[in-house]
Each structure stands twice: as structure tokens, then as C-alpha cells.
Design an enzyme around this catalytic site. Structure first.
Site, PDB file in Angstrom:
ATOM      1  N   ARG A 109       0.771  -1.282   0.015  1.00 21.90           N
ATOM      2  CA  ARG A 109      -0.112  -0.007  -0.049  1.00 21.90           C
ATOM      3  C   ARG A 109       0.858   1.228   0.023  1.00 21.90           C
ATOM      4  NH1 ARG A 109      -4.402   0.359   4.507  1.00 21.90           N
ATOM      5  NH2 ARG A 109      -2.674   1.009   5.971  1.00 21.90           N
ATOM      6  N   GLU A 138     -16.318   6.278   4.868  1.00 24.20           N
ATOM      7  CA  GLU A 138     -15.551   5.913   5.984  1.00 24.20           C
ATOM      8  C   GLU A 138     -15.436   6.921   6.882  1.00 24.20           C
ATOM      9  OE1 GLU A 138     -11.411   5.066   5.516  1.00 24.20           O
ATOM     10  OE2 GLU A 138     -11.272   6.044   3.529  1.00 24.20           O
ATOM     11  N   LYS A 140      -2.694   6.402   1.624  1.00 22.71           N
ATOM     12  CA  LYS A 140      -2.301   6.815   2.841  1.00 22.71           C
ATOM     13  C   LYS A 140      -1.348   7.862   2.931  1.00 22.71           C
ATOM     14  CE  LYS A 140      -2.187   4.685   7.542  1.00 22.71           C
ATOM     15  NZ  LYS A 140      -3.398   5.351   8.180  1.00 22.71           N
TER      16      LYS A 140
HETATM   17  N1  PLP Z   1      -9.045   4.322   6.793  1.00 25.46           N
HETATM   18  C1  PLP Z   1      -8.405   5.611   7.220  1.00 25.46           C
HETATM   19  C2  PLP Z   1      -8.497   6.931   6.836  1.00 25.46           C
HETATM   20  C3  PLP Z   1      -7.199   5.116   8.253  1.00 25.46           C
HETATM   21  O1  PLP Z   1      -6.411   6.117   8.613  1.00 25.46           O
HETATM   22  C4  PLP Z   1      -6.991   3.857   8.567  1.00 25.46           C
HETATM   23  C5  PLP Z   1      -5.640   3.735   9.291  1.00 25.46           C
HETATM   24  O2  PLP Z   1      -4.999   3.120   8.694  1.00 25.46           O
HETATM   25  C6  PLP Z   1      -7.816   2.884   8.031  1.00 25.46           C
HETATM   26  C7  PLP Z   1      -8.892   3.263   7.078  1.00 25.46           C
HETATM   27  C8  PLP Z   1      -7.715   1.517   8.385  1.00 25.46           C
HETATM   28  O3  PLP Z   1      -6.494   0.936   7.709  1.00 25.46           O
HETATM   29  P1  PLP Z   1      -5.725  -0.313   7.974  1.00 25.46           P
HETATM   30  O4  PLP Z   1      -6.768  -1.491   8.490  1.00 25.46           O
HETATM   31  O5  PLP Z   1      -4.775  -0.690   7.071  1.00 25.46           O
HETATM   32  O6  PLP Z   1      -4.977   0.193   9.461  1.00 25.46           O
HETATM   33  C1  COI Z   2      -3.781   3.470  11.654  1.00 22.69           C
HETATM   34  O1  COI Z   2      -4.879   2.961  11.973  1.00 22.69           O
HETATM   35  O2  COI Z   2      -2.592   2.827  11.629  1.00 22.69           O
HETATM   36  C2  COI Z   2      -4.181   5.022  11.190  1.00 22.69           C
HETATM   37  O3  COI Z   2      -3.062   5.453  10.550  1.00 22.69           O
HETATM   38  C3  COI Z   2      -5.064   5.869  11.708  1.00 22.69           C
HETATM   39  C4  COI Z   2      -4.668   6.823  12.380  1.00 22.69           C
HETATM   40  C5  COI Z   2      -5.865   7.767  12.635  1.00 22.69           C
HETATM   41  C6  COI Z   2      -4.047   6.802  13.621  1.00 22.69           C
END
Ligand code: PLP
Ligand code: COI
Length: 343
Positions: free
Chosen positions: A82, A220, A184
């Protein structure tokens, strides 16, 4: 080696300056060898690309101590890929995936004392970040970058841990249709800061963002993807038709857990705000959030209350939470390749 003297069960989601970090710099068209360093500070030129045109991407993953004393992390290959996708979208050089995983291993091993003990409720949050250090003044990508990974022990992202939270439907947008919502990048979070401060002032834990194009569909929250449980006890997962939801690794894992471990049907589709009252349970999922139950959505003063209520997680979200965290902590057998042993 001995663990740091922290009250692990009450550390919250905060930054602690751990002992070591990993740094590699990109210059003259290539990444250097990279190394572990103790220096948590970064010196930048005033015209560094990150400061002007926000060329910055990051990741988040966690390391866990297992009951038998290993240190593991969860699907770091997906964070590596990612981050490559995020970097490409912002015209940054990708940090190679195999080096990403090796750097995670090195930095976690170096900070072994900071890995919270098994059963403490805390974990080691790992934050890879990449940003433009090279000079720009006209709008263009820089030609020098830094890739860095630091770690910090963390507790629950939302105060109260597993207690249901209340979220609000935001009037602000997080991401433009076909913009950068699916990567991200720090710029998406800058967009959300005023909205989250406003939501907190009003007493809400997070914002639910609608699709920016029609403001009809649920996308989201500021820091997590969304899960719903329908009246038949099956999982419904919002899908974006404008590609503006971050592809959460936790959400993708939960979908597989729901199907393969719990035998649930999973419906990944655009979800309208006006159908949410039909659902029984709601949760937010992500690395930081794990799975946080939502008791209510406030839509401009109108409350959408889930049957699961404000006292505890609903039964399906609870099963998903127990299975996912059991897999992450090594208590339940994981699908091939999900648990990466660091030590
Ligand atoms: N959506 C957003 C905007 C986020 O910042 C995060 C955090 O990483 C997620 C979703 C969840 O992603 P992940 O499960 O890969 O941590
Ligand atoms: C994560 O879950 O890793 C994120 O980056 C989310 C952030 C809001 C701390």
C-alpha cells in the site's frame, strides 16, 4: 533486555520517544543502505517538498508479543505494497517491499523493550513515513526523499477501549471523487483536522464521511473503515464507486475472517446513509481502531441507534473482534502468511 517501566494498561494512543528508528534516504535516483539510528529529529531545508506541496505518505501497523514470548506483526507485506501505491500516486519513489519488511524487523528488534507485554492490552504501533526532503519551489515532485520507521507503544485509539462510541455525519468531505482517498497520504488527514476538532467539541468520537459526489453513500471515518451487521447477522461493508475509501488491511482481513472462520455472508457494496437504520450493529476498523463498536450515528441531530446499544459490542462485531485479535496475537491459527514472526 528488560521491558520499559510503563503502565502499559493506561498508556493511551500517544507518542513515546522510543530508543531507535530506521532511516533510509533517496538521492541521485536511489535509496541508500539505510540504518538504525537514535536520532528522532529531522533537519529539513526550508524549501523541502514536503513543506510546500505535501509530498508525504505513511503507514501504520502493529507488533504484538505472543503468549510464548515471540514478537510478531500482522500482514506487513500489505502495508509495504500500500505504501508503494501511495508513493506512486504522489510521484514519489517506492521503497522496495522486501526492504520495508526487513526495516520493520530491524526497528522492532532494536526496540524490543518497548513491545508491550502479552495480555497488557497495549501493542507497539509502527509508523513508516516517507517525505520529500529535496528542494522545490515550482510545483513539481522533489528528487530527494527520506523513508523512516519509528515505533511507539499504544493503548486503545478511542477512550474507553471497547465501549461503543457515538459518531456524527460530517458536513465536510475527506476525499474528492477519484482523488487521493484511496492512498495513505498526510494530505487526507490535513483535510480532516478541522472536522475532527469540531466533532470532538460537539462530543462525538469520530466523523462519518459521505461520498463527496452525491453525499448519499457512507464512505469511512477519519481514521478507520466502517462495518455494518445486517438484520440477518451478515456483514455489510461500504464500497466506494469513486475510489475514495482507504483499502484498510484490517477490513480486508475481517472480510476473510467473516467468510472463512465465522461462515458469514459478506456484502461489499455502496451503502446509503438512509438505509443504515436497518442495520443491527456498526463498527470502525483499522490498525489503530482494531474494531471499535459504534452505538449511534448522529445525522444532524437525528440519532440512528443500533440495537447493540451503548453498553457493549454487538454479538457479531464481538465475534469478529475476538477472532481477529486471536489471530493477531497468535492464539487462533492464522491464514498462511498473515502473521510475520519478527523474533
Ligand atoms: N481508513 C483510514 C482513513 C485510516 O487512516 C486507516 C488507518 O490506517 C484505516 C482506514 C484502516 O486501515 P488499516 O486497517 O490498514 O490500518
Ligand atoms: C492507523 O490505524 O494506523 C492509522 O493510521 C489511523 C490513524 C488515525 C492513527
Amino acid at each position: 533486555m528488560s521491558k520499559k517501566d510503563l503502565d502499559w494498561s493506561s498508556i493511551g494512543f500517544n507518542y513515546h520517544v522510543a530508543d531507535y528508528r530506521y532511516v533510509s534516504n533517496f538521492k541521485d535516483g536511489k535509496w541508500d543502505d539505510g540504518a538504525i539510528t537514535t536520532d528522532s529529529k529531522i533537519v529539513l531545508s526550508e524549501d523541502a517538498g514536503v513543506l510546500h506541496y505535501a509530498q508525504e505518505v505513511f503507514e501504520g501497523l502493529k507488533a504484538y508479543e505472543t503468549e510464548d514470548g515471540h514478537i510478531v506483526c500482522f500482514r506487513p507485506d500489505l502495508n509495504a505494497s500500500r505504501m508503494e501505491d501511495s508513493a506512486k500516486r504522489l510521484e514519489m519513489p517506492a521503497f522496495p517491499a522486501e526492504r520495508f519488511i526487513k526495516a520493520v524487523d530491524e526497528v522492532v528488534k532494536a526496540n524490543e523493550d518497548w513491545v508491550p507485554p502479552f495480555g497488557s492490552g497495549a501493542t507497539l504501533y509502527i509508523r513508516p513515513v516517507m517525505f520529500a526532503t529535496g528542494n522545490v519551489i515550482g510545483v513539481k515532485p522533489a528528487d530527494e526523499y527520506q523513508f523512516r520507521i519509528f515505533v511507539t507503544p499504544v493503548g486503545p485509539y478511542f477512550k474507553g477501549g471497547a465501549k461503543p462510541i457515538v459518531v456524527k455525519v460530517s458536513d465536510f468531505d475527506r476525499a474528492a471523487p477519484h482523488g487521493t482517498g484511496n492512498i495513505k497520504a498526510g494530505l487526507n488527514y490535513a483535510m480532516s483536522l478541522h472536522a475532527i476538532v469540531t466533532a470532538h467539541e460537539e462530543g462525538f468520537a469520530e466523523n462519518v464521511y459521505l461520498d463527496a459526489q452525491s453525499r448519499t453513500y457512507i464512505e469511512e471515518t477519519g481514521g478507520a473503515n466502517i462495518l455494518f451487521v445486517d438484520a440477518d447477522g451478515n456483514l455489510v461493508v461500504p464500497k466506494s464507486f469513486t475510489n475514495s475509501i482507504l483499502p484498510s488491511i484490517t477490513r480486508r482481513s475481517i472480510v476473510q475472517v467473516a467468510k472463512d472462520y465465522l461462515g458469514l455472508a459478506v456484502d461489499e457494496r455502496p451503502v446509503r446513509l438512509d438505509e443504515v437504520h436497518n442495520f443491527k450493529e456498526m463498527g470502525l476498523c483499522g490498525t489503530a481502531a482494531v474494531i471499535s463498536p459504534v452505538g449511534k450515528i448522529n445525522d444532524h441531530g437525528k440519532e440512528i441507534c443500533f440495537e447493540s446499544g451503548m453498553d457493549e459490542m454487538g454479538p457479531v462485531i464481538k465475534k469478529l473482534y475476538d477472532t481477529l485479535t486471536g489471530i493477531q496475537m497468535g492464539e487462533i491459527e492464522a491464514p498462511e502468511g498473515w502473521v510475520h514472526i519478527i523474533k
